[in-house]
Design an enzyme around this catalytic site. Structure first.
Site: not given
Ligand code: ADP
Ligand code: MG
Length: 142
Positions: A87, A59, A11, A117, A51, A104, A128, A93, A114
Site C-alpha cells: 500500500r 462508486f 487494473k 489494487h 469487490y 498511483r 484475495e 486511493t 487508479n
Molecule cells: P483502495 O483501492 O485504495 O483500497 P478502496 O478499497 O476504498 O480503495 O476502494 C476500492 C476501489 O474503488 C478504489 O481503488 C477505486 O478504484 C474505487 N473507488 C473508491 N472510492 C471511490 C470514489 N469515491 N470514487 C470513484 N471510485 C472510487
Molecule cells: Mg481497498
C-alpha cells in the site's frame, strides 16, 4: 515481521496504457516475490464478487463496470509486511493525494481509474490471492 501474502491487480487502465511491465518492475524492485500472475477478463458478476465488500457504496456500480471493461492482471505477492509495504508502494486511493514516487501518483488518472489494487489486511491478502489463484499455481521461491 511476518511473511504475508497480498494481492495486486493491474487494473484495466494499466493494461490499456501498456504499463503492466512498468508496474511489475516497480513491484520487483521493491522486493516483492511474485508467486503467480495471469491475465483475466472479469465480468460484472466476478468483479462484483471480488469487490462485494463495497456493495452499496456510491462508486460500486462504476467500479464493477470499470473492472470488467477490459483484461486485468492479478498478481500474488509475498514478502515480510507485504500488505502495508504494498500500500505504501501504490499510494493513496486518489492519485491526487498519493505521495510522490508512488505507482498511483506516477501513472493513475483518477480515483476511479487508479491503475492498481492492493489488499488492505493480511487476512484479506490470503482471501484475495485465493480468489484468483489455486494453491498449486503459487510458486514459492525468489
Ligand atoms: P483502495 O483501492 O485504495 O483500497 P478502496 O478499497 O476504498 O480503495 O476502494 C476500492 C476501489 O474503488 C478504489 O481503488 C477505486 O478504484 C474505487 N473507488 C473508491 N472510492 C471511490 C470514489 N469515491 N470514487 C470513484 N471510485 C472510487
Ligand atoms: Mg481497498
Amino acid at each position: 515481521m511476518a511473511v504475508e501474502r497480498a494481492l495486486a491487480i493491474l487494473k484495466p487502465d494499466c493494461i490499456r496504457k501498456h504499463l503492466a511491465g512498468t508496474v511489475v518492475a516497480h513491484i520487483q524492485k521493491a522486493g516483492f516475490n511474485i508467486l503467480s500472475m495471469k491475465m483475466v477478463q472479469l465480468t460484472p458478476t466476478t468483479g462484483g464478487a471480488f469487490y462485494a465488500v463495497h456493495k452499496g457504496r456510491p462508486f460500486y456500480d462504476s467500479l464493477v463496470e470499470f473492472m470488467a471493461s477490459g483484461p486485468c492482471m492479478p498478481i500474488a505477492l509475498e514478502k515480510e509486511n507485504a500488505v502495508a509495504d504494498f500500500r505504501e508502494l501504490i499510494g493513496a486511493t486518489d492519485p491526487k493525494d498519493a505521495k510522490e514516487g508512488t505507482i498511483r501518483k506516477l501513472y493513475a488518472d483518477s480515483k476511479g481509474e487508479n491503475i492498481v489494487h492492493g489488499s488492505d489486511s493480511p487476512e484479506n491478502g490470503r482471501i484475495e490471492v485465493a480468489f484468483f489463484f489455486s494453491e498449486r499455481e503459487l510458486v514459492e521461491g525468489k
